[in-house]
Design an enzyme around this catalytic site. Structure first.
Site, PDB file in Angstrom:
ATOM      1  N   GLN A   1     -53.870 -57.033 -26.365  1.00 10.05           N
ATOM      2  CA  GLN A   1     -53.862 -55.875 -26.785  1.00 10.05           C
ATOM      3  C   GLN A   1     -54.591 -55.747 -28.136  1.00 10.05           C
ATOM      4  O   GLN A   1     -54.390 -54.929 -28.987  1.00 10.05           O
ATOM      5  CB  GLN A   1     -52.522 -55.241 -27.067  1.00 10.05           C
ATOM      6  CG  GLN A   1     -51.527 -54.774 -25.850  1.00 10.05           C
ATOM      7  CD  GLN A   1     -52.395 -53.377 -25.195  1.00 10.05           C
ATOM      8  OE1 GLN A   1     -53.405 -53.040 -25.714  1.00 10.05           O
ATOM      9  NE2 GLN A   1     -51.655 -53.415 -24.092  1.00 10.05           N
ATOM     10  N   SER A   2     -55.673 -56.786 -28.119  1.00 15.52           N
ATOM     11  CA  SER A   2     -56.286 -56.738 -29.509  1.00 15.52           C
ATOM     12  C   SER A   2     -57.373 -55.841 -29.758  1.00 15.52           C
ATOM     13  O   SER A   2     -58.099 -55.322 -28.623  1.00 15.52           O
ATOM     14  CB  SER A   2     -57.238 -58.058 -29.434  1.00 15.52           C
ATOM     15  OG  SER A   2     -58.259 -58.239 -30.288  1.00 15.52           O
TER      16      SER A   2
END
Ligand SMILES: *Cc1c(COP(=O)(O)O)cnc(C)c1O
Length: 289
Positions: A51-52
């Site tokens: 989920q960067s």
């Protein structure tokens, strides 16, 4: 873009940075544009979690400018394939995604670099979090914007991860001779280590851009970690849940609600007064995931 909540409290809407989905990772990525163009790079290799924000900004950058992209992701592949937020945005690009354990990241990044070179490409190696001098410079430049805005902050509070946003802001404060104190709320690292890394990057930025160093105390608070990265308590969840009704902005539990909570606690405990600027670093896709 500064939004006043009242006379002494304002929010810098870095979450609304208009390109690459916004937030500090998008601003840092766009700051690299000249370097990537001048170096005639044809691809980018970088890393982050599933989920960067940084990987999302990089993947969208590569789509926008027609570069090849390899993301070395650590985390659960099933989650990456099913979750919304940044994972979904990344899936909808042409980025080549490689999964690995945290201890194999540099190995996998090196491999991806070699693969591109074998194809006759000129890949750009980008550290996780988008930690570059150019990215830091983007935050030096913003301080000029703050100075012109008419809102003179005595304090800036922000979520601190790699610390490059905080280091850039501090270098900008030195350059434009403001007296603003910057308080980072750590989202994962322990205080001593954060402060040391920020101090080093601050000095590097000052050296590179010929700014006289005048900041001795770097402040990062680590008492709101709640056990580490992506961990939060009931109060942080409450702030996040009420963020639109109370403040009209997204505050996610990993970054900005944690920072907001830390800010409230510090203001209360230290009885801080004066003009306060909360730096909303982004995280909108973490909020909506
Ligand atoms: C990465 C990130 C941070 C931390 O920024 P650093 O420059 O690494 O300290 C804070 N907030 C959000 C939303 C981020 O994505």
């Amino acid at each position: 873009m500064i939004e006043s909540i009242n006379q002494s409290f304002a929010i810098f809407r870095d979450d609304l940075f208009p390109l690459l989905g916004g937030g500090n990772k998008a601003r840092k990525m766009m700051a690299l544009h000249n370097t990537i163009q001048e170096g005639q790079h044809t691809s980018i290799v970088t890393t982050g979690g599933i989920q960067s924000n940084h990987c999302r900004a990089t993947a969208l950058y590569c789509s926008k400018y027609d570069l090849d992209c390899t993301l070395v992701l650590h985390g659960n592949k099933e989650k990456f394939l099913t979750e919304n937020g940044n994972a979904r945005l990344i899936r909808n690009t042409n980025a080549n995604v490689v999964f690995c354990n945290s201890d194999e990241i540099s190995l996998e990044m090196d491999k991806a670099m070699l693969n591109y070179k074998a194809l006759g490409q000129k890949p750009f190696y980008l550290y996780g979090g988008g930690h570059t001098l150019e990215g830091g410079k983007a935050y030096i430049d913003i301080i000029e914007e703050i100075k012109k805005s008419g809102f003179a902050p005595d304090y800036i509070f922000l979520a601190s991860g790699t610390g490059s946003t905080q280091a850039g802001l501090l270098a900008g404060i030195s350059k434009y001779q403001l007296k603003t104190k910057v308080i980072g709320i750590s989202v994962g690292r322990e205080k001593k280590r954060s402060e040391k890394i920020i101090k080093e990057f601050y000095s590097e930025l000052c050296y590179r851009y010929s700014i006289p160093e005048n900041v001795n105390n770097i402040t990062v608070a680590d008492e709101f970690l709640c056990g580490g990265y992506e961990k939060f308590n009931d109060e942080i969840l409450q702030i996040s849940n009420n963020s639109y009704t109370k403040y009209g902005i997204p505050l996610d539990t990993t970054y900005t609600a944690k920072a907001f909570y830390g800010m409230q606690q510090i203001i209360k405990k230290q009885m801080i007064t004066g003009n306060i600027l909360f730096w909303n670093t982004g995280g909108i896709f973490n909020y909506f995931n």
